[in-house]
Design an enzyme around this catalytic site. Structure first.
Site, mmCIF file in Angstrom:
data_model
loop_
_atom_site.group_PDB
_atom_site.id
_atom_site.type_symbol
_atom_site.label_atom_id
_atom_site.label_comp_id
_atom_site.label_asym_id
_atom_site.label_seq_id
_atom_site.Cartn_x
_atom_site.Cartn_y
_atom_site.Cartn_z
ATOM 1 N N GLU A 285 12.590 73.458 -41.568
ATOM 2 C CA GLU A 285 10.953 73.000 -41.252
ATOM 3 C C GLU A 285 10.503 72.493 -42.773
ATOM 4 O OE1 GLU A 285 10.206 72.703 -38.244
ATOM 5 O OE2 GLU A 285 11.984 73.504 -37.544
ATOM 6 N N CYS A 319 1.515 72.311 -44.703
ATOM 7 C CA CYS A 319 2.242 71.406 -44.268
ATOM 8 C C CYS A 319 1.326 70.628 -43.220
ATOM 9 C CB CYS A 319 3.530 71.767 -43.768
ATOM 10 S SG CYS A 319 3.397 73.190 -42.453
HETATM 11 P P1 NAD Z 1 10.594 73.632 -51.803
HETATM 12 O O1 NAD Z 1 11.233 72.898 -50.850
HETATM 13 O O2 NAD Z 1 10.284 73.465 -53.255
HETATM 14 O O3 NAD Z 1 11.049 75.355 -51.802
HETATM 15 C C1 NAD Z 1 11.329 75.924 -50.576
HETATM 16 C C2 NAD Z 1 12.086 77.120 -50.773
HETATM 17 O O4 NAD Z 1 13.423 76.464 -51.218
HETATM 18 C C3 NAD Z 1 11.705 77.964 -51.923
HETATM 19 O O5 NAD Z 1 12.025 79.406 -51.714
HETATM 20 C C4 NAD Z 1 12.602 77.431 -53.140
HETATM 21 O O6 NAD Z 1 12.828 78.562 -54.233
HETATM 22 C C5 NAD Z 1 13.908 77.123 -52.402
HETATM 23 N N1 NAD Z 1 14.851 76.226 -53.033
HETATM 24 C C6 NAD Z 1 14.704 75.207 -53.760
HETATM 25 N N2 NAD Z 1 15.975 74.406 -54.366
HETATM 26 C C7 NAD Z 1 16.932 75.139 -53.417
HETATM 27 C C8 NAD Z 1 18.280 74.901 -53.477
HETATM 28 N N3 NAD Z 1 18.748 74.128 -53.874
HETATM 29 N N4 NAD Z 1 18.842 75.902 -52.537
HETATM 30 C C9 NAD Z 1 18.274 76.687 -51.637
HETATM 31 N N5 NAD Z 1 17.000 76.743 -51.764
HETATM 32 C C10 NAD Z 1 16.230 76.313 -52.661
HETATM 33 O O7 NAD Z 1 8.947 73.708 -50.982
HETATM 34 P P2 NAD Z 1 7.813 74.537 -51.585
HETATM 35 O O8 NAD Z 1 7.175 73.878 -52.774
HETATM 36 O O9 NAD Z 1 8.126 75.999 -51.661
HETATM 37 O O10 NAD Z 1 6.998 74.410 -50.276
HETATM 38 C C11 NAD Z 1 6.107 73.262 -50.016
HETATM 39 C C12 NAD Z 1 6.851 72.521 -48.833
HETATM 40 O O11 NAD Z 1 6.793 73.408 -47.754
HETATM 41 C C13 NAD Z 1 6.061 71.326 -48.563
HETATM 42 O O12 NAD Z 1 6.579 70.107 -48.569
HETATM 43 C C14 NAD Z 1 5.486 71.707 -47.111
HETATM 44 O O13 NAD Z 1 4.900 70.646 -46.428
HETATM 45 C C15 NAD Z 1 6.455 72.510 -46.599
HETATM 46 N N6 NAD Z 1 6.235 73.338 -45.486
HETATM 47 C C16 NAD Z 1 6.634 73.155 -44.300
HETATM 48 C C17 NAD Z 1 6.309 74.042 -43.247
HETATM 49 C C18 NAD Z 1 6.758 73.599 -41.989
HETATM 50 O O14 NAD Z 1 6.531 74.459 -40.850
HETATM 51 N N7 NAD Z 1 7.215 72.472 -41.449
HETATM 52 C C19 NAD Z 1 5.516 75.044 -43.360
HETATM 53 C C20 NAD Z 1 5.047 75.379 -44.989
HETATM 54 C C21 NAD Z 1 5.511 74.391 -46.026
#
Ligand code: NAD
Length: 515
Positions: A285, A319
């Site tokens: 997501e 999001c």
């Molecule tokens: P992010 O993608 O930077 O990180 C999300 C998670 O992924 C964190 O736990 C991070 O440590 C981990 N991560 C980072 N690199 C990784 C890798 N190479 N392998 C595995 N895991 C890794 O996102 P964020 O800054 O934590 O959150 C904000 C984003 O999330 C925004 O884009 C927002 O729109 C989205 N979001 C979407 C929803 C939805 O339901 N669609 C809900 C909430 C947030």
């Protein structure tokens, strides 16, 4: 089980609740700076390297000190979860449902305390924090009930001389990767959905909000989830994240976060590794660039409320946040005037102060990136209000509105994830729909109009996973608004909906000849 009802949110205008929040604040502040261990299948582990989580309202304040898992530890966690899977999968469904319900009850009992952790570690205001904690409770209660339903599937057609049935089996070991912006609700929802369906998991929380994850791990254990059923690994996404995703014993990945990380996980998971005997399932997501259409036949005052609340609640870091307002030209100037008045009243400051409507953005990197988008936006359009940092110590940014933005502009197309709203002018309703759909994302959207035909057109043509009519586009409620987006917003798994648990199981069809 009683029918599901949403957890009521706390009203912080009541003196008793304000007092409770003050007490929780004192209790949580007394624990700031404590150290937390990694948990690998029940074993507490310390590492040489540490990771500190900070209070974004006062970055000199350390909220928690955490261990930084190594690649070996990530490997060990997946192996341990895989080794325990068969035993855990055999746990009676009743027991798993009871554990999920108990976890909900424990969070409910500690609700204001959890609120306070979110205020200090995620920079949420008290009411935003309470919304997050209430949603966590809802996910747990809802998935417990959905598991009960799934354990009694609809009967199949019975062929003569046969007993025909279909049962749902858990998948195996899953990696749970939540974002920092709903650090309790999304983490708890994805984790408990996996556990209640009988999977074992490795949780890798965001490095910005590891203390909330440590508190959640306490809840899982207290609720009775076996210590080997999950691991909690704090550490670098790039280092341990890739390893967890690529591990041959990982059966599925439940990710919520940005588009780029989600796509990378999807790509890495698609490549089979030596010894891997399944196709990994990835639920990803991802981001949004959510639009609200304000039509010529809208009630402008309620549209202003809806846009302002969706754009600036939790500093635009949802999001589902409205980052594009698409406004009919006949009411454009009037709308902007009223919106600007509304936004200029929003008070920004430390999130633990109940008087503030907006707190800080999550960290320094986010602040710098948002400020740079604001500078781009100032060149692309006309600054209406806000336009920079507030000048205090924390990561505070003024709620910013930039008008006259075109569909090719960067601030119209790219996810900023901060308190920045782009406003674009539409010639008519058709043009507004065209602009709203001019995005690679498709998460949430809203339409304000009093015209029923236009509402019908939006229902058919506005291409988003969650559409709202004459209301804000944030604040999805578990059970009522199953959540997930189209296109680059992700796999549309519809969290908090009746189909969500299907992502965590595989169906087995059994035909038995009656002798
Ligand atoms: P992010 O993608 O930077 O990180 C999300 C998670 O992924 C964190 O736990 C991070 O440590 C981990 N991560 C980072 N690199 C990784 C890798 N190479 N392998 C595995 N895991 C890794 O996102 P964020 O800054 O934590 O959150 C904000 C984003 O999330 C925004 O884009 C927002 O729109 C989205 N979001 C979407 C929803 C939805 O339901 N669609 C809900 C909430 C947030």
């Amino acid at each position: 089980m009683s029918p599901f009802i949403n957890e009521p949110v706390t009203d912080f205008t009541l003196p008793s609740n304000r007092e409770a929040s003050e007490k929780a604040s004192v209790a949580v502040r007394a624990q700031l700076g404590r150290e937390y261990d990694l948990i690998i299948a029940g074993k507490h582990v310390k590492t040489e390297a540490k990771l500190k989580s900070l209070n974004p309202s006062r970055p000199s304040e350390v909220v928690g000190i955490h261990q930084k898992a190594t690649a070996e530890m990530a490997n060990e966690a997946v192996h341990a979860a895989h080794a325990y899977f068969d035993e855990y999968a055999a746990t009676p469904v009743r027991d798993r449902i009871e554990m999920a319900s108990r976890a909900a009850a424990i969070i409910r009992e500690r609700k204001i305390e959890f609120d306070a952790w979110l205020v200090y570690e995620a920079g949420k205001t008290w009411s935003e924090a309470d919304g997050d904690v209430s949603e966590a409770i809802d996910f747990l209660e809802y998935y417990a009930r959905q598991m009960l339903r799934m354990s009694q599937p609809d009967p199949l057609v019975q062929l003569p001389g046969e007993k025909d049935e279909m049962v749902y089996l858990p998948l195996g070991t899953g990696v749970i990767i939540p974002p920092w912006n709903f650090p309790l609700a999304i983490m708890a929802g994805m984790s408990v959905a996996a556990l209640v369906t009988g999977n074992t998991i490795v949780i890798k929380p965001s490095s910005d909000t590891p203390t909330i994850a440590a508190k959640f791990a306490e809840v899982l254990l207290k609720a009775g989830f076996p210590e080997k059923s999950f691991s909690l690994l704090v550490g670098s996404g790039a280092l341990i994240g890739d390893l967890l995703v690529q591990h041959p014993k990982t059966r599925f990945v439940s990710f919520t976060g940005s588009r780029d990380v989600g796509l990378r996980i999807n790509e890495l998971a698609a490549k089979p590794q030596k010894g891997q005997i399944w196709i990994k399932r990835v639920v990803a997501e991802m981001g949004g660039k959510d639009a609200i259409i304000v039509d010529s036949e809208a009630d402008i005052d309620s549209a202003v409320q809806g846009v302002a609340g969706s754009a600036f609640g939790y500093q635009g870091q949802k999001c589902s946040a409205c980052s594009r307002a698409i406004v009919d030209e006949s009411i454009y100037d009037d709308f902007l005037k009223k919106l600007s008045l509304e936004v200029s009243r929003m008070q920004v400051g430390a999130s633990d102060n109940l008087a503030n409507y907006m707190g800080p953005v999550i960290n320094e990197k986010a602040r710098d990136s948002i400020l740079s988008y604001i500078e781009t936006g100032k060149k692309e359009g006309r600054l209406i209000c806000g336009g920079g940092a507030t000048g205090e110590d924390g990561y505070f940014i003024q709620p910013t509105v930039i008008a006259d933005i075109g569909s090719k502009d960067r601030i119209f197309q790219e996810e900023i994830f901060g308190p920045v709203l782009a406003v674009a002018k539409a010639r008519d309703f058709e043009h507004a729909l065209e602009l709203a759909n001019d995005s690679e994302y498709g998460l949430t959207g809203a339409v304000f109009t009093g015209n029923p035909q236009k509402i019908e057109r939006a229902k058919r043509r506005f291409f988003v996973g969650n559409l709202y009519i004459n209301r804000k586009c944030t604040g999805a409620m578990v059970g009522a608004h199953p959540f997930g987006g189209f296109n680059m917003s992700g796999t549309d798994s519809k969290a908090g909906g009746p189909d969500y648990l299907l992502q965590f199981v595989q169906a087995k069809s059994i035909a038995e000849k009656v002798l």
